[in-house]
Scaffold this motif. Sequence first.
Motif, PDB file in Angstrom:
ATOM      1  N   HIS A 211       0.588  -1.210  -0.002  1.00 32.55           N
ATOM      2  CA  HIS A 211      -0.027  -0.046   0.060  1.00 32.55           C
ATOM      3  C   HIS A 211       0.926   1.287  -0.048  1.00 32.55           C
ATOM      4  O   HIS A 211       1.402   1.431   0.942  1.00 32.55           O
ATOM      5  N   LEU A 212       1.167   1.754  -1.267  1.00 30.02           N
ATOM      6  CA  LEU A 212       1.720   3.065  -1.303  1.00 30.02           C
ATOM      7  C   LEU A 212       0.950   4.292  -0.697  1.00 30.02           C
ATOM      8  O   LEU A 212       1.577   4.967  -0.073  1.00 30.02           O
ATOM      9  N   MET A 213      -0.225   4.427  -1.018  1.00 34.44           N
ATOM     10  CA  MET A 213      -1.125   5.428  -0.714  1.00 34.44           C
ATOM     11  C   MET A 213      -2.166   5.119   0.052  1.00 34.44           C
ATOM     12  O   MET A 213      -2.419   3.895   0.278  1.00 34.44           O
ATOM     13  N   PRO A 214      -2.833   6.193   0.787  1.00 34.67           N
ATOM     14  CA  PRO A 214      -3.896   5.759   1.645  1.00 34.67           C
ATOM     15  C   PRO A 214      -5.268   5.566   0.776  1.00 34.67           C
ATOM     16  O   PRO A 214      -6.036   6.268   0.993  1.00 34.67           O
ATOM     17  N   TYR A 215      -5.011   4.409  -0.009  1.00 33.66           N
ATOM     18  CA  TYR A 215      -6.280   4.044  -0.746  1.00 33.66           C
ATOM     19  C   TYR A 215      -6.278   2.428  -0.679  1.00 33.66           C
ATOM     20  O   TYR A 215      -5.183   1.737  -0.982  1.00 33.66           O
ATOM     21  N   ASP A 216      -7.456   2.006  -0.770  1.00 39.47           N
ATOM     22  CA  ASP A 216      -7.761   0.599  -0.761  1.00 39.47           C
ATOM     23  C   ASP A 216      -8.206   0.542  -2.165  1.00 39.47           C
ATOM     24  O   ASP A 216      -9.423   0.590  -2.686  1.00 39.47           O
ATOM     25  N   TYR A 217      -7.260  -0.219  -3.106  1.00 42.11           N
ATOM     26  CA  TYR A 217      -7.456  -0.274  -4.491  1.00 42.11           C
ATOM     27  C   TYR A 217      -8.546  -1.402  -4.530  1.00 42.11           C
ATOM     28  O   TYR A 217      -9.307  -1.538  -5.693  1.00 42.11           O
TER      29      TYR A 217
ATOM     30  N   ASN B 241     -11.279  -2.015  -2.813  1.00 42.94           N
ATOM     31  CA  ASN B 241     -12.528  -1.404  -2.716  1.00 42.94           C
ATOM     32  C   ASN B 241     -13.052  -0.084  -3.236  1.00 42.94           C
ATOM     33  O   ASN B 241     -14.040   0.260  -3.256  1.00 42.94           O
ATOM     34  N   ASP B 242     -11.842   0.210  -3.903  1.00 43.73           N
ATOM     35  CA  ASP B 242     -11.935   1.638  -4.669  1.00 43.73           C
ATOM     36  C   ASP B 242     -12.543   2.796  -3.712  1.00 43.73           C
ATOM     37  O   ASP B 242     -13.501   3.569  -4.189  1.00 43.73           O
ATOM     38  N   GLU B 243     -11.664   3.034  -2.693  1.00 40.72           N
ATOM     39  CA  GLU B 243     -11.947   3.832  -1.577  1.00 40.72           C
ATOM     40  C   GLU B 243     -10.545   4.652  -0.893  1.00 40.72           C
ATOM     41  O   GLU B 243      -9.925   3.611  -0.730  1.00 40.72           O
ATOM     42  N   GLU B 244     -10.957   5.579  -0.430  1.00 41.68           N
ATOM     43  CA  GLU B 244      -9.684   5.987   0.402  1.00 41.68           C
ATOM     44  C   GLU B 244      -9.767   5.308   1.747  1.00 41.68           C
ATOM     45  O   GLU B 244     -10.716   4.813   2.225  1.00 41.68           O
ATOM     46  N   ASP B 245      -8.444   4.899   2.272  1.00 43.53           N
ATOM     47  CA  ASP B 245      -8.397   4.387   3.725  1.00 43.53           C
ATOM     48  C   ASP B 245      -6.981   5.156   4.400  1.00 43.53           C
ATOM     49  O   ASP B 245      -6.038   4.890   4.056  1.00 43.53           O
ATOM     50  N   GLN B 246      -7.646   5.920   5.197  1.00 43.23           N
ATOM     51  CA  GLN B 246      -6.443   6.822   6.004  1.00 43.23           C
ATOM     52  C   GLN B 246      -5.564   6.004   6.894  1.00 43.23           C
ATOM     53  O   GLN B 246      -4.673   6.482   7.612  1.00 43.23           O
ATOM     54  N   THR B 247      -5.905   4.709   7.137  1.00 45.39           N
ATOM     55  CA  THR B 247      -5.263   3.910   7.975  1.00 45.39           C
ATOM     56  C   THR B 247      -3.928   3.112   7.314  1.00 45.39           C
ATOM     57  O   THR B 247      -3.193   2.338   8.049  1.00 45.39           O
ATOM     58  N   ILE B 248      -3.948   3.388   5.870  1.00 43.06           N
ATOM     59  CA  ILE B 248      -2.626   2.694   5.221  1.00 43.06           C
ATOM     60  C   ILE B 248      -2.044   3.654   4.514  1.00 43.06           C
ATOM     61  O   ILE B 248      -2.511   4.763   4.168  1.00 43.06           O
ATOM     62  N   GLY B 249      -0.668   3.336   3.704  1.00 41.01           N
ATOM     63  CA  GLY B 249      -0.226   4.041   2.776  1.00 41.01           C
ATOM     64  C   GLY B 249       1.277   4.433   3.347  1.00 41.01           C
ATOM     65  O   GLY B 249       1.427   5.282   4.298  1.00 41.01           O
ATOM     66  N   LEU B 250       2.183   3.872   2.636  1.00 34.38           N
ATOM     67  CA  LEU B 250       3.580   4.307   2.743  1.00 34.38           C
ATOM     68  C   LEU B 250       4.046   5.759   2.593  1.00 34.38           C
ATOM     69  O   LEU B 250       4.774   6.291   3.394  1.00 34.38           O
ATOM     70  N   SER B 251       3.129   6.258   1.878  1.00 37.87           N
ATOM     71  CA  SER B 251       3.588   7.851   1.410  1.00 37.87           C
ATOM     72  C   SER B 251       3.216   8.611   2.713  1.00 37.87           C
ATOM     73  O   SER B 251       4.003   9.630   3.082  1.00 37.87           O
ATOM     74  N   LYS B 252       2.128   8.207   3.561  1.00 40.56           N
ATOM     75  CA  LYS B 252       1.985   8.898   5.047  1.00 40.56           C
ATOM     76  C   LYS B 252       3.088   8.509   5.920  1.00 40.56           C
ATOM     77  O   LYS B 252       3.489   9.634   6.526  1.00 40.56           O
ATOM     78  N   VAL B 253       3.801   7.566   5.945  1.00 40.03           N
ATOM     79  CA  VAL B 253       4.837   7.096   6.611  1.00 40.03           C
ATOM     80  C   VAL B 253       6.140   8.037   6.342  1.00 40.03           C
ATOM     81  O   VAL B 253       6.796   8.560   7.242  1.00 40.03           O
ATOM     82  N   HIS B 254       6.197   8.195   5.164  1.00 40.71           N
ATOM     83  CA  HIS B 254       7.381   8.902   4.420  1.00 40.71           C
ATOM     84  C   HIS B 254       7.521  10.191   5.238  1.00 40.71           C
ATOM     85  O   HIS B 254       8.463  10.664   5.609  1.00 40.71           O
ATOM     86  N   THR B 255       6.405  11.135   5.445  1.00 39.92           N
ATOM     87  CA  THR B 255       6.337  12.533   5.965  1.00 39.92           C
ATOM     88  C   THR B 255       6.938  12.143   7.371  1.00 39.92           C
ATOM     89  O   THR B 255       7.761  13.029   7.752  1.00 39.92           O
ATOM     90  N   LEU B 256       6.430  11.290   7.988  1.00 35.26           N
ATOM     91  CA  LEU B 256       6.738  11.040   9.601  1.00 35.26           C
ATOM     92  C   LEU B 256       8.357  10.639   9.635  1.00 35.26           C
ATOM     93  O   LEU B 256       9.164  11.149  10.588  1.00 35.26           O
ATOM     94  N   VAL B 257       8.975   9.966   8.719  1.00 34.82           N
ATOM     95  CA  VAL B 257      10.377   9.520   8.741  1.00 34.82           C
ATOM     96  C   VAL B 257      11.023  10.582   8.502  1.00 34.82           C
ATOM     97  O   VAL B 257      12.196  10.820   9.069  1.00 34.82           O
ATOM     98  N   GLU B 258      10.829  11.626   7.596  1.00 37.64           N
ATOM     99  CA  GLU B 258      11.494  12.767   7.235  1.00 37.64           C
ATOM    100  C   GLU B 258      11.669  13.796   8.491  1.00 37.64           C
ATOM    101  O   GLU B 258      12.621  14.398   8.708  1.00 37.64           O
ATOM    102  N   GLU B 259      10.495  13.863   9.238  1.00 34.42           N
ATOM    103  CA  GLU B 259      10.451  14.645  10.298  1.00 34.42           C
ATOM    104  C   GLU B 259      11.311  14.228  11.396  1.00 34.42           C
ATOM    105  O   GLU B 259      12.194  14.774  12.004  1.00 34.42           O
ATOM    106  N   ALA B 260      11.201  13.052  11.495  1.00 29.37           N
ATOM    107  CA  ALA B 260      12.103  12.188  12.557  1.00 29.37           C
ATOM    108  C   ALA B 260      13.504  12.382  12.145  1.00 29.37           C
ATOM    109  O   ALA B 260      14.401  12.570  13.116  1.00 29.37           O
ATOM    110  N   ARG B 261      14.055  12.164  10.970  1.00 31.18           N
ATOM    111  CA  ARG B 261      15.440  12.419  10.483  1.00 31.18           C
ATOM    112  C   ARG B 261      15.974  13.765  10.540  1.00 31.18           C
ATOM    113  O   ARG B 261      17.005  14.117  10.790  1.00 31.18           O
ATOM    114  N   GLU B 262      14.962  14.907  10.498  1.00 31.08           N
ATOM    115  CA  GLU B 262      15.433  16.309  10.820  1.00 31.08           C
ATOM    116  C   GLU B 262      15.385  16.432  12.396  1.00 31.08           C
ATOM    117  O   GLU B 262      16.532  17.078  12.621  1.00 31.08           O
TER     118      GLU B 262
END
Length: 197
Positions: free
Chosen positions: A63-69, A71-92
Motif C-alpha cells: 500500500h503506497l497511498m492511503p487508498y484501498d484499491y 474496494n476503490d475507496e480512501e483508507d487513511q489507516t494505510i499508505g507508505l506515503s503517509k509514513v514517509h512524511t513522519l520518517v523525514e520529520e524524525a530524520r530532521e
Amino acid sequence: MIKGKKFAILTPVIALSATLVACNDEDVESDVDEPTDENVEEDTDSEDTTTLSILGTTDIHAHLMPYDYMNDEEDQTIGLSKVHTLVEEAREEFEHTMLIDNGDTIQGSILGDMPAQIEPLEEDETHIIMDAMNEMDYDAAALGNHEFNFGLDFLDETIADADFPWLSANVVEPGTEDLCMNRIRLSKKTLTVRPFR
C-alpha cells in the motif's frame, strides 16, 4: 542470494531479526537510572554518547497511498506515503537514525500482486514497492511470511533491486544452518535504549 533454492524454515513464522549487540571486552554493570521526564534530556548526544533513533515500518502490504484499491475507496489507516512524511520529520529531529521494515511488504494490494500474477516486470523494471523503499532510504528490511507468497524466483528478483540488505534469522540454505540473509551488528561500548516519544 536465494534464487532457485529450496529453504528449510526453522520456525513456522518468519520474523524480524535485526539484532543490535552492545559489545565490550569487560562485563559492565550499568548504574544508569531508567529514563524519566526528569532525567532524560532532549539532546543526549555528547562526546561519549550518540543517540540512535530506530524507525520501523511493518505490514505495508504494497500500500503506497492511503487508498484501498480493491474496494476503490480512501483508507487513511494505510499508505507508505503517509509514513514517509513522519520518517523525514524524525530524520530532521535526530541526527542518527535507522529505518527498518519488519516484513510483509510486497504482497497485499493490487500494486504488489499485479507484477507477480498479472503483468510481470520486464528485466529492467523495478517493483514499485522497492522503488518507494529505496527512495525513502531504508537501512534494512526483514522477510515476512507474505514475501514468500509468489515464489522464490519472484522474491529473489524483487529484493535484488533493493538498495538495502534483507534480514532473516530463520531462512537457511538447505541441509545447513547457514543463513541466506544478512545480519545487522552494531558494536559500541555502551548501548542505552529509551523509548521514542
